[in-house]
Write an enzyme that holds these catalytic residues in place. Structure first.
Site, short mmCIF file in Angstrom:
data_model
loop_
_atom_site.label_atom_id
_atom_site.label_comp_id
_atom_site.label_asym_id
_atom_site.label_seq_id
_atom_site.Cartn_x
_atom_site.Cartn_y
_atom_site.Cartn_z
N PHE A 104 1.83 8.43 -7.46
CA PHE A 104 0.79 8.63 -6.44
C PHE A 104 1.36 8.77 -5.04
O PHE A 104 0.70 9.31 -4.14
CB PHE A 104 -0.22 7.48 -6.50
CG PHE A 104 0.23 6.21 -5.82
CD1 PHE A 104 -0.21 5.91 -4.53
CD2 PHE A 104 1.04 5.30 -6.46
CE1 PHE A 104 0.17 4.74 -3.91
CE2 PHE A 104 1.43 4.12 -5.85
CZ PHE A 104 1.00 3.84 -4.56
N LYS A 105 2.59 8.33 -4.82
CA LYS A 105 3.19 8.44 -3.49
C LYS A 105 3.32 9.90 -3.05
O LYS A 105 3.42 10.19 -1.85
CB LYS A 105 4.56 7.78 -3.48
CG LYS A 105 4.58 6.33 -3.96
CD LYS A 105 3.87 5.40 -3.02
CE LYS A 105 3.79 3.98 -3.55
NZ LYS A 105 5.04 3.26 -3.54
#
Length: 764
Positions: A104-105
């Site tokens: 998700f980063k």
């Protein structure tokens, strides 16, 4: 919109300044002065990039709106398939792992570098930025990928030696960008993060960096430019639920977020404050349940042993972003007091109304059993972090809850396989293959590529050596990278060329050794090009020293000499403080090379058509279809440009001349369209290949082997001896077939799978 420090609410700066600084000089984190309202009911059908533009425009008010949209669209172009995908199973899963690093980063870290570059440029900041980042696994690689070879920005990533998964570690340590360094430290993530914060607040270090025109910034979620983009996917998944008729617009839903540093769930809190109909935000912790304890008791106690778990990105005891929430619930004075207590005693108390939140934690056994149960009952594969969140949702009996799925299960294949009751191998890539056999879930392409990547970063230090490593990294000389080129494409003699992802790279620095500089001028092409550029502009030559790292085979028709010319010219431009005007560089390079077909793609990247007319150089760049890939066949035989030129006749027949013109026109259009039948015909040549091929040993056998393979076509690269083979992108057989057949010949041959480099030469 202004941004305030959590430790000084009187400090008010613009979004651009906040992103550039990363962290406030007083040690505080930047927060927005207010929460703008956003009505999702009026924006249900926006695609992700348009939704991101609308939401971020409310915060980044000092960004040009058109430029911001362009930044967003370019940043998210690297995602595979959908940007954010919602999986509708027994629960709702928001899959946030379809970016370059499968975590998700990526949502923020594909965007932050472009936001930072824009902010620096618009503020007139020319100093170099050193991104200093601690990671528990995912932030590191996402930041390295986001800042990959970004001009005037270097990045140093610190990670705990044994605190990341094998794939996370390989992703980071195999990064080959010129502006990066990855260091393993003895210690845990909190040690790395504490060291980073200490350096940010160390005036002596900052002064030493300032002397070199370098300032620090961060890619961790302490940077507001990391946090804001994460707000978007909360609104996006809500809109998707409405579109899919899972909820009616205005109906409240909850979000369960696996969290360690509190950034991802804080973005959800911001979304709620902006008006998103949120019932509860559920904090899901692993065995390091410091956040769960805090929200239940009001006591934040980091005086405990950090536990290594199968969800390593959550193995954190000091959750930096909690400081922002405390500020929103109290005041800057209270934040300073509590953060001082945390730094000195590793414990503080703060009681407030946290009714927006629920919390829970999952043990290791619970995490494993949740992975197995979810796959068995719902035929859905999840990673250990997502499993923590799923476990909490089940424990609390929650309905209408979106689980944030934060990473691909393939980043933690051993743990997932073991949880499914399968035997695991010591080889992580064997585990990936086995997991694919069991699940049929697509393996992310970037993880597939990892198997063959070499480890580049091998530095391991004690945590007390971090300061010295930062200062040493900052001393590095500037570097120039120039791609290999393949010119004379079929009928495109002296006019058509393309850049390839094989590079010559050189460090350069001003030197006091005049004699050594003069010696190199006699026979070194880089130094000659450098000196010639000073002569062109009638400036006094400044002696320099070059250190070349050559990966392009010499005298093989792959533009090795062209890269040296470009390196020398670009270094001269930099030393003279001239703007890197690529057309000016091309003109000087063409003066030295005699024709532009090799140097133009080296400078501009991609495929180029170029010509020299009346002492002026004209160039047009075009994009080759992604239906095609390239394979370089490099014989163990050098063919000098001089010999290759002598092989050509003094004149050509009109018939041959017309043949080449017609084929060249078709070739350019066919390379753009990817029409394989047209490419095969259009690559034929009567100007140079029939004469130069005679100089290459075993050429008849080589051509026969290529013709027998499924390859589309081939041509002589440059003046040879490399033969460039064009393949269908889906072709998995030609390389192996050609390699096996070549082994039957007497000569030695190197096969290099190559891609088109679209960027061209650059300075870091």
């Amino acid at each position: 919109m202004k941004f305030l420090s959590t430790r000084n609410s009187n400090l008010k700066i613009s979004a651009r300044e906040a992103i550039v600084r990363g962290i406030s000089h007083d040690g505080g984190l930047f927060v927005p002065e207010s929460f703008p309202k956003f009505d999702i009911s009026e924006n249900l059908n926006l695609k992700y990039t348009d939704l991101a533009h609308k939401i971020l425009s409310l915060y980044l008010t000092d960004f040009d709106s058109h430029e911001l949209l362009k930044i967003i669209e370019e940043s998210y172009a690297s995602f595979e398939d959908e940007i954010a995908k919602v999986a509708y199973k027994k629960d709702f899963y928001l899959e946030l792992y379809h970016g370059r690093t499968s975590a998700f980063k990526d949502f923020a870290l594909c965007l932050l570098p472009n936001l930072l570059s824009y902010a620096k440029k618009s503020l007139g900041i020319k100093d170099k930025t050193l991104i200093l980042t601690a990671t528990s696994g995912d932030t590191g690689k996402a930041a390295l990928e986001g800042f990959y070879n970004t001009e005037n920005i270097d990045i140093l990533v610190l990670y705990p030696t044994e605190g990341v998964s094998a794939i996370q570690k390989k992703q980071m340590t195999s990064t080959d960008s010129l502006n990066s360094k990855v260091i393993a430290i003895d210690g845990n993530f909190d040690d790395a993060q504490a060291a980073v914060k200490k350096i940010f607040n160390d005036e002596d270090i900052k002064e030493k960096l300032k002397e070199k025109n370098i300032y620090l910034s961060s890619a961790n979620s302490i940077n507001i430019g990391r946090l804001l983009p994460q707000i978007v996917y909360y609104f996006y998944v809500y809109a998707d639920l409405v579109r899919e008729e899972k909820i009616s617009c205005g109906h409240k839903i909850s979000f369960c977020v696996p969290t360690g540093n509190f950034g991802d769930i804080l973005a959800g809190y911001y979304a709620k404050k902006m008006g998103l109909p949120v019932e509860k935000l559920i904090i899901a912790s692993n065995s390091n349940n410091v956040l769960t304890d805090f929200f239940k008791t009001g006591t934040y106690d980091a005086n405990r042993e950090l536990k290594k778990t199968i969800s390593p990105s959550m193995d954190i005891l000091v959750s930096s972003n909690l400081e922002r929430l405390i500020y929103h619930k109290s005041s800057d004075e209270l934040v300073k007091e509590k953060m001082k207590e945390l730094a000195e005693k590793h414990i503080f108390e703060f009681k407030d109304d946290f009714s927006e939140f629920l919390c829970g934690y999952a043990s290791e056994e619970e995490t494993k059993s949740t992975i197995e149960k979810t796959f068995r009952e719902d035929n859905y594969l999840i990673d250990p972090h997502t499993a923590v969140a799923k476990n909490i949702v089940d424990k609390l009996g929650l309905k209408n809850t979106v689980i944030l799925s934060t990473a691909s299960p393939y980043k933690f294949s051993s743990s997932v396989l073991s949880a499914l009751g399968e035997n695991i191998s010591q080889d992580e890539f064997e585990n990936i293959d086995e997991l694919y056999k069991i699940s049929g879930v697509k393996i992310p392409s970037e993880i597939k590529k990892l198997r063959d990547k070499k480890i580049i970063h091998k530095t391991k230090i004690n945590k007390d050596e971090i300061e010295n490593e930062v200062l040493e990294f900052a001393k590095r000389p500037k570097r120039i990278s120039v791609p290999a080129t393949s010119a004379n494409l079929g009928p495109g003699f002296d006019s058509l060329g393309l850049a390839l992802n094989l590079y010559n790279t050189s460090e350069f620095k001003i030197s006091d050794d005049i004699e050594n500089f003069k010696d190199n001028l006699k026979n070194n092409l880089i130094y000659k090009a450098y000196a010639h550029t000073f002569e062109v502009y009638k400036e006094k030559i400044v002696p320099v020293e070059f250190k070349l790292e050559s990966k392009i085979p010499m005298s093989r028709g792959l533009g090795s000499s062209a890269t040296c010319v470009v390196i020398g010219i670009m270094a001269a431009f930099d030393v003279m403080n001239r703007s890197l005007d690529k057309k000016e560089i091309l003109k000087i390079a063409t003066d030295l090379e005699g024709h532009p077909d090799n140097v133009s793609p080296a400078i501009f990247g991609g495929a180029t058509a170029s010509l020299l007319d009346d002492d002026k150089v004209f160039v047009e760049k075009f994009k080759i279809s992604d239906k095609i890939k390239f394979l370089a066949l490099v014989p163990d035989f050098k063919l000098s440009t001089e010999l290759a030129r002598k092989a050509l006749p003094d004149s050509y027949s009109k018939k041959d001349f017309v043949f080449n013109i017609s084929h060249l026109s078709l070739l350019i259009l066919s390379l753009i369209s990817g029409d394989k039948e047209n490419i095969k015909i259009a690559l034929k040549d009567k100007i140079h290949e029939p004469y130069r091929f005679k100089e290459i040993p075993e050429i008849d056998e080589i051509e026969k082997i290529i013709d027998e393979s499924p390859a589309i076509a081939q041509y002589l690269s440059g003046s040879g001896s490399t033969i460039m083979i064009l393949l269908d992108k889906r072709d998995k057989d030609s390389e192996k077939f050609i390699k096996n057949k070549l082994e039957e010949l007497n000569g030695k041959y190197l096969l290099l799978p190559l891609e088109v480099d679209s960027r061209g030469a650059f300075i870091i």
